[in-house]
Design a protein around this motif. Structure first.
Motif, mmCIF file in Angstrom:
data_model
loop_
_atom_site.group_PDB
_atom_site.id
_atom_site.type_symbol
_atom_site.label_atom_id
_atom_site.label_comp_id
_atom_site.label_asym_id
_atom_site.label_seq_id
_atom_site.Cartn_x
_atom_site.Cartn_y
_atom_site.Cartn_z
ATOM 1 N N SER A 183 0.860 -1.169 0.000
ATOM 2 C CA SER A 183 0.000 0.000 0.000
ATOM 3 C C SER A 183 0.905 1.230 0.000
ATOM 4 N N GLU A 184 0.354 2.389 0.271
ATOM 5 C CA GLU A 184 1.145 3.606 0.130
ATOM 6 C C GLU A 184 2.314 3.680 1.105
ATOM 7 N N GLY A 185 2.117 3.288 2.361
ATOM 8 C CA GLY A 185 3.167 3.414 3.359
ATOM 9 C C GLY A 185 3.334 2.137 4.155
ATOM 10 N N TYR A 186 4.280 2.140 5.073
ATOM 11 C CA TYR A 186 4.588 0.939 5.837
ATOM 12 C C TYR A 186 3.403 0.479 6.681
ATOM 13 N N PHE A 187 2.849 1.370 7.499
ATOM 14 C CA PHE A 187 1.781 0.927 8.388
ATOM 15 C C PHE A 187 0.499 0.588 7.634
ATOM 16 N N ALA A 188 0.227 1.292 6.550
ATOM 17 C CA ALA A 188 -0.923 0.924 5.726
ATOM 18 C C ALA A 188 -0.732 -0.471 5.139
ATOM 19 N N SER A 189 0.504 -0.760 4.712
ATOM 20 C CA SER A 189 0.796 -2.081 4.134
ATOM 21 C C SER A 189 0.758 -3.165 5.197
ATOM 22 N N ARG A 190 1.314 -2.880 6.367
ATOM 23 C CA ARG A 190 1.272 -3.837 7.468
ATOM 24 C C ARG A 190 -0.175 -4.096 7.888
ATOM 25 N N HIS A 191 -0.960 -3.041 7.941
ATOM 26 C CA HIS A 191 -2.362 -3.192 8.314
ATOM 27 C C HIS A 191 -3.084 -4.091 7.310
ATOM 28 N N LEU A 192 -2.857 -3.851 6.033
ATOM 29 C CA LEU A 192 -3.505 -4.665 5.001
ATOM 30 C C LEU A 192 -3.100 -6.125 5.124
ATOM 31 N N ALA A 193 -1.825 -6.376 5.417
ATOM 32 C CA ALA A 193 -1.355 -7.752 5.560
ATOM 33 C C ALA A 193 -2.017 -8.442 6.746
ATOM 34 N N VAL A 194 -2.115 -7.729 7.871
ATOM 35 C CA VAL A 194 -2.756 -8.295 9.068
ATOM 36 C C VAL A 194 -4.240 -8.511 8.809
ATOM 37 N N GLU A 195 -4.875 -7.513 8.216
ATOM 38 C CA GLU A 195 -6.306 -7.611 7.909
ATOM 39 C C GLU A 195 -6.588 -8.804 6.993
ATOM 40 N N THR A 196 -5.774 -8.962 5.954
ATOM 41 C CA THR A 196 -5.971 -10.059 4.997
ATOM 42 C C THR A 196 -5.791 -11.415 5.677
ATOM 43 N N ALA A 197 -4.784 -11.530 6.534
ATOM 44 C CA ALA A 197 -4.554 -12.784 7.254
ATOM 45 C C ALA A 197 -5.733 -13.099 8.167
ATOM 46 N N CYS A 198 -6.249 -12.086 8.831
ATOM 47 C CA CYS A 198 -7.384 -12.286 9.744
ATOM 48 C C CYS A 198 -8.619 -12.738 8.981
ATOM 49 N N HIS A 199 -8.959 -12.011 7.926
ATOM 50 C CA HIS A 199 -10.172 -12.341 7.183
ATOM 51 C C HIS A 199 -10.068 -13.708 6.523
ATOM 52 N N GLY A 200 -8.850 -14.080 6.103
ATOM 53 C CA GLY A 200 -8.667 -15.383 5.476
ATOM 54 C C GLY A 200 -8.839 -16.537 6.434
ATOM 55 N N ALA A 201 -8.595 -16.288 7.735
ATOM 56 C CA ALA A 201 -8.668 -17.371 8.729
ATOM 57 C C ALA A 201 -10.020 -17.449 9.424
ATOM 58 N N LEU A 202 -10.839 -16.417 9.313
ATOM 59 C CA LEU A 202 -12.094 -16.391 10.072
ATOM 60 C C LEU A 202 -13.050 -17.518 9.689
ATOM 61 N N GLY A 203 -13.024 -17.905 8.421
ATOM 62 C CA GLY A 203 -13.966 -18.927 7.965
ATOM 63 C C GLY A 203 -13.803 -20.273 8.640
ATOM 64 N N VAL A 204 -12.639 -20.540 9.250
ATOM 65 C CA VAL A 204 -12.413 -21.838 9.881
ATOM 66 C C VAL A 204 -12.792 -21.820 11.363
#
Length: 215
Positions: free
Chosen positions: A155-176
């Motif tokens: 994403s544009e900056g470090y924390f935005a990119s880190r946030h997106l990575a954490v968010e994506t990991a969370c949403h990907g695991a919720l279904g289980v």
């Protein structure tokens, strides 16, 4: 893309996505003292985070609403506030806690997206503060390397990119996760909370640096 991912989740998992969005800002919320004039009891905030991560049900929902009602009696809600940087993040997190309370009464993907977007916006705002600082961030080289390793996934900056990575990991695991369990009730849920907590600790370190350098 975010709304499509959220819409694919079951309602209970959408609620957990909202709770995880809150948890990413739990450490910054609790690591710094609250303005005494706000009259906010920190133990109430701690209970709201915990209840949001608990299993859905009449008992936990009722407890969350009671805590929100208590929070709303504080002078914060009847006075004008001119926040500095750390306080702004605290106020935005309190706003997201209130939004979670609205989600209990009106479940739906729109409220969840609102919370997740608010969390992402704060991360992006933090990047802007770092970029606008007269001082070099102590982890500048590590942040630059992180973004370089992501290449076009950044994403544009470090924390935005880190946030997106954490968010994506969370949403990907919720279904289980089991429908009847809260985030605190399963090893996977606790791992997701820990992932968000680690991100939150990074936020805390940078906020302390910002405060030390004059923000």
């Amino acid at each position: 893309m975010r709304i499509e991912r959220l819409a694919e989740l079951e309602p209970v998992h959408q609620r957990q996505a909202a709770a995880l969005a809150l948890w990413r800002w739990r450490a910054p919320m609790l690591a710094f003292e609250l303005d005494a004039e706000w009259g906010v009891d920190q133990s109430v905030l701690e209970s709201l985070f915990r209840l949001a991560a608990s299993s859905a049900g009449e008992q936990s929902d009722r407890a969350y609403r009671r805590a929100i009602a208590e929070l709303r009696t504080s002078p914060l809600f009847t006075s004008e506030v001119d926040p500095y940087t750390v306080q702004l993040f605290q106020l935005e997190t309190i706003s997201n806690l209130l939004t979670f309370g609205e989600l209990l009464d009106n479940p739906g993907v729109d409220e969840v997206e609102r919370m997740v977007e608010a969390s992402a916006d704060l991360a992006n705002y933090l990047d802007g503060l770092i970029e606008g600082s007269f001082y070099s961030h102590p982890s500048e080289e590590a942040h630059r390397q992180y973004l370089a390793d992501l290449a076009d996934r950044a994403s544009e900056g470090y924390f935005a990119s880190r946030h997106l990575a954490v968010e994506t990991a969370c949403h990907g695991a919720l279904g289980v996760l089991p429908d009847s369990a809260g985030l605190l009730d399963s090893s996977t849920g606790r791992e997701l909370l820990a992932l968000c907590e680690d991100f939150g600790e990074e936020l805390v370190a940078t906020m302390r640096w910002l405060r030390m350098t004059g923000h």
